[in-house]
Design a protein around this motif. Sequence first.
Motif, short mmCIF file in Angstrom:
data_model
loop_
_atom_site.label_atom_id
_atom_site.label_comp_id
_atom_site.label_asym_id
_atom_site.label_seq_id
_atom_site.Cartn_x
_atom_site.Cartn_y
_atom_site.Cartn_z
N THR A 1 -6.17 -3.67 12.35
CA THR A 1 -7.01 -2.49 12.46
C THR A 1 -7.88 -2.59 11.32
N ILE A 2 -7.47 -2.74 10.26
CA ILE A 2 -8.22 -2.26 8.88
C ILE A 2 -9.56 -3.16 8.65
N PRO A 3 -9.82 -4.27 9.03
CA PRO A 3 -11.05 -4.72 8.71
C PRO A 3 -12.25 -3.93 9.53
N ASN A 4 -11.89 -3.39 10.77
CA ASN A 4 -12.86 -2.62 11.45
C ASN A 4 -12.81 -1.12 11.37
N TYR A 5 -11.36 -0.69 11.23
CA TYR A 5 -11.43 0.75 11.59
C TYR A 5 -10.56 1.20 10.26
N PRO A 6 -10.43 2.52 10.13
CA PRO A 6 -9.59 2.90 9.09
C PRO A 6 -8.28 3.21 9.52
N TYR A 7 -7.18 2.95 8.85
CA TYR A 7 -5.68 3.12 9.12
C TYR A 7 -5.22 3.90 7.61
N LEU A 8 -5.16 5.13 7.84
CA LEU A 8 -4.81 5.99 6.72
C LEU A 8 -3.40 6.46 6.83
N VAL A 9 -2.87 6.72 5.42
CA VAL A 9 -1.58 7.30 5.35
C VAL A 9 -1.62 8.50 4.54
N ALA A 10 -0.83 9.85 4.67
CA ALA A 10 -0.67 10.83 3.80
C ALA A 10 0.51 10.61 3.01
N GLU A 11 0.62 10.78 1.66
CA GLU A 11 1.77 10.81 0.91
C GLU A 11 1.87 12.39 0.25
N ASP A 12 3.06 12.65 0.10
CA ASP A 12 3.40 13.66 -0.96
C ASP A 12 4.29 13.20 -1.88
N GLU A 13 5.02 13.84 -2.83
CA GLU A 13 5.94 13.69 -3.68
C GLU A 13 7.10 12.77 -3.21
N THR A 14 7.40 12.93 -1.67
CA THR A 14 8.32 12.30 -1.26
C THR A 14 8.18 10.93 -0.62
N GLY A 15 6.75 10.65 -0.69
CA GLY A 15 6.42 9.29 0.05
C GLY A 15 5.41 9.45 1.10
#
Length: 185
Positions: free
Chosen positions: A46-60
Motif C-alpha cells: 500500500t505505502i508506495p502509492n497510498y497512506p497506511y497510518l497508525v495511531a499510538e498512545d502510551e500503550t502502543g
Amino acid sequence: MIIRTAKKEDAKRLLAIYGPYIETTAISFEYDVPTLEEFENRITGTIPNYPYLVAEDETGIIGYIYAHQFHERKAFSHGAELSMYIDMAKRKNGVGKALLAEMENILIRQNVYVMYSCIASTDRKNDEHLTDASIKFHEKMGFTVTCKHPVCGYKFGKWYDIVWMEKRINNQIREPKDFIPFSRL
C-alpha cells in the motif's frame, strides 16, 4: 496520541487489532485472519502509492487506517477507498476522528478529490455482529450515503448489506492535477 506511517514491523499488532473484527463481527467480510506475512505484504504493498497510518498512545498502536485506489483504471485515480480499524478497547476516544483527519490531509496533498468507504450494514435491530456505529461515525465526519447493495455479504449465517459512503475533499476542477504517490510526498 501520535499518528505515523505504518511499518512492516507493525503487522503483528495491527493483526491483533483486526483479528477480532474478522472473528466476531460482520464489519469485515473476511472469514479468516490473514497470516502475518500476508498482512506485512498488505502494508508494504500500500505505502508506495497510498497512506497506511497508525495511531499510538502510551500503550502502543491503538488503531490504523489505510487508503487504496477506488478502482484500478486511471480515470479513478482521484478517488480513494478507506479502511479503518480501532482497538476495540479504545473506540469512542477520538482515535478514528484523528486518523481520518490526517488521512484526509494527506489525500488532499496527493490530489485525491473524493474519499469512499464501503460499510457493512443491516436493518436488523440488536444484531450481535453488527451495529450502525460506523455509518453514524462517517456521517458525523461529513460522509454521505451514495448507494446500498442489499444482501451481498454472508457471514455468521446471515446476509448483510453494504452501503457506499463518500466525502468530497477537494474541489472538482476541470483539469485535475495528477495523482501524487504517497512515496513522493
